[in-house]
Motif scaffolding. Structure first.
Motif, PDB file in Angstrom:
ATOM      1  N   GLU A 127       0.827  -1.204   0.000  1.00  0.00           N
ATOM      2  CA  GLU A 127       0.000   0.000   0.000  1.00  0.00           C
ATOM      3  C   GLU A 127       0.862   1.255   0.000  1.00  0.00           C
ATOM      4  OE1 GLU A 127      -3.351   2.214  -0.274  1.00  0.00           O
ATOM      5  OE2 GLU A 127      -3.223   0.013  -0.373  1.00  0.00           O
ATOM      6  N   ALA A 128       1.901   1.282   0.847  1.00  0.00           N
ATOM      7  CA  ALA A 128       2.742   2.472   0.965  1.00  0.00           C
ATOM      8  C   ALA A 128       3.597   2.706  -0.270  1.00  0.00           C
ATOM      9  CB  ALA A 128       3.625   2.364   2.200  1.00  0.00           C
ATOM     10  N   LEU A 129       3.881   1.647  -1.003  1.00  0.00           N
ATOM     11  CA  LEU A 129       4.723   1.774  -2.189  1.00  0.00           C
ATOM     12  C   LEU A 129       4.028   2.552  -3.301  1.00  0.00           C
ATOM     13  CD1 LEU A 129       7.543   0.814  -3.093  1.00  0.00           C
ATOM     14  CD2 LEU A 129       6.443  -1.185  -4.120  1.00  0.00           C
ATOM     15  N   LYS A 130       2.703   2.595  -3.285  1.00  0.00           N
ATOM     16  CA  LYS A 130       1.946   3.255  -4.353  1.00  0.00           C
ATOM     17  C   LYS A 130       2.256   4.744  -4.439  1.00  0.00           C
ATOM     18  CE  LYS A 130      -1.928   0.009  -4.000  1.00  0.00           C
ATOM     19  NZ  LYS A 130      -3.369  -0.153  -3.625  1.00  0.00           N
ATOM     20  N   ASP A 131       2.430   5.393  -3.297  1.00  0.00           N
ATOM     21  CA  ASP A 131       2.713   6.833  -3.313  1.00  0.00           C
ATOM     22  C   ASP A 131       4.127   7.166  -2.858  1.00  0.00           C
ATOM     23  OD1 ASP A 131       2.582   6.329  -0.615  1.00  0.00           O
ATOM     24  OD2 ASP A 131       0.939   7.728  -0.193  1.00  0.00           O
ATOM     25  N   GLY A 132       4.963   6.133  -2.697  1.00  0.00           N
ATOM     26  CA  GLY A 132       6.350   6.374  -2.316  1.00  0.00           C
ATOM     27  C   GLY A 132       6.562   6.679  -0.858  1.00  0.00           C
TER      28      GLY A 132
END
Length: 320
Positions: A127-132
């Motif tokens: 989930e956190a990887l989607k917005d960096g």
């Protein structure tokens, strides 16, 4: 049909008596059902004396014998061991004097420190990887990069982090392996691969300091390995970094003239990997030691090992 093989006859096969044959399994090795209300010692005695169950008890016995003889028990672990909740078992073994030193990787610092600071760790990476935003927790980066800066000045990365946690006002610092190791004056070394840990992307990261602090820890770890004769090295949950670090340290100390030949190694992991088997279990013990590999989940294996160690440890104390 002319090439059809003629069926082989077994009428002249030589046989022997089952009762005279050498067999691997016998009645005394069979397990028996664990009875409700029994002690943990009785549970251990109920296990079959075969394969992993036998090996687990042999590893525990080797650790207890080594420590009673004042030989080392180095516990090396990856971050997953902390994430699955077994830190309290490791802390207890440290406090009882069973574990004499610890070694780990950079990710373990993250999870140990976050638990100490906030009582939480292990974000949702997908989930956190989607917005960096993955890995961008401010407090984590600041603490661990400060530990690297201080560690590069001499004490090494593990001890520096331990000092920061032990002297902090973090509400859950009593659960920190690093903080407790500092308080107990136990060596704890960290072996970092630059770019693998979330704190390396923070503005406070200093590659030179991280490298220097971790290299000091490698030198400390090599000193620990130089004293491993008659001891035990157990690895849990590191498939690349720690097996490679252990092999290089072992080669270096043998090159320097230290006798490190007869010792026990063990690897605990939920998948069998090449490097732990080759670099920890097999190659290092060819000179007279013994290596074990047990496949299973850390959240089950480590508490089982803990129980076996405590039973044997207290039994040895009773005989003194």
């Amino acid at each position: 049909m002319g090439n059809r093989p003629e069926p082989l006859s077994f009428k002249d096969l030589k046989s022997y008596s089952l009762y005279e044959r050498k067999s691997k399994v016998s009645l005394e090795k069979l397990g028996h059902p664990f009875q409700r209300g029994a002690r943990f010692r009785e549970f251990l005695e109920s296990l079959p004396q075969e394969l992993a169950a036998r090996d687990l008890l042999e590893i525990a016995q080797a650790v207890v014998e080594a420590r009673k003889a004042k030989r080392p028990f180095i516990f090396a672990f990856g971050a997953h061991v902390i994430k699955v909740g077994v830190s309290p078992f490791i802390l207890s073994l440290m406090e009882k004097g069973i574990i004499s030193a610890l070694s780990t990787n950079g990710a373990a610092m993250v999870h140990d420190a976050e638990l100490a600071m906030a009582g939480i760790t292990s974000e949702d990476v997908a989930e956190a990887l989607k917005d960096g935003s993955f890995g961008a927790a401010r407090e984590t980066g600041e603490l661990l990069n400060e530990a690297a800066r201080l560690g590069a000045e001499g004490p090494g990365l593990g001890r520096a982090l331990g000092k920061l946690i032990a002297e902090s006002d973090f509400p859950y610092k009593h659960l920190s392996l690093f903080g407790r190791a500092y308080e107990l004056d136990l060596p704890i070394t960290v072996h970092v691969a630059l770019g693998t840990d979330i704190v390396h992307i923070h503005p406070s990261a200093d590659g030179a300091a991280i490298g220097r602090a971790s290299y000091i820890d490698f030198q400390i770890f090599s000193r620990l390995v130089s004293e491993l004769e008659g001891g035990v090295f157990l690895l849990a949950g590191s498939t690349v970094i720690l097996p490679e670090v252990f092999l290089k340290a072992l080669s270096a100390v043998r090159n320097l003239g230290f006798k490190v030949e007869k010792f026990v190694t063990a690897n605990f992991d939920f998948i069998r990997h090449y490097r732990p088997l080759t670099n920890v279990v097999h190659r290092p013990t060819l000179s007279g030691g013994k290596g074990y590999s047990i496949t299973g989940h850390h959240e089950i294996l480590i508490p089982l090992l803990y129980g076996a160690l405590i039973e044997l440890w207290e039994e040895e104390d009773a005989h003194l």
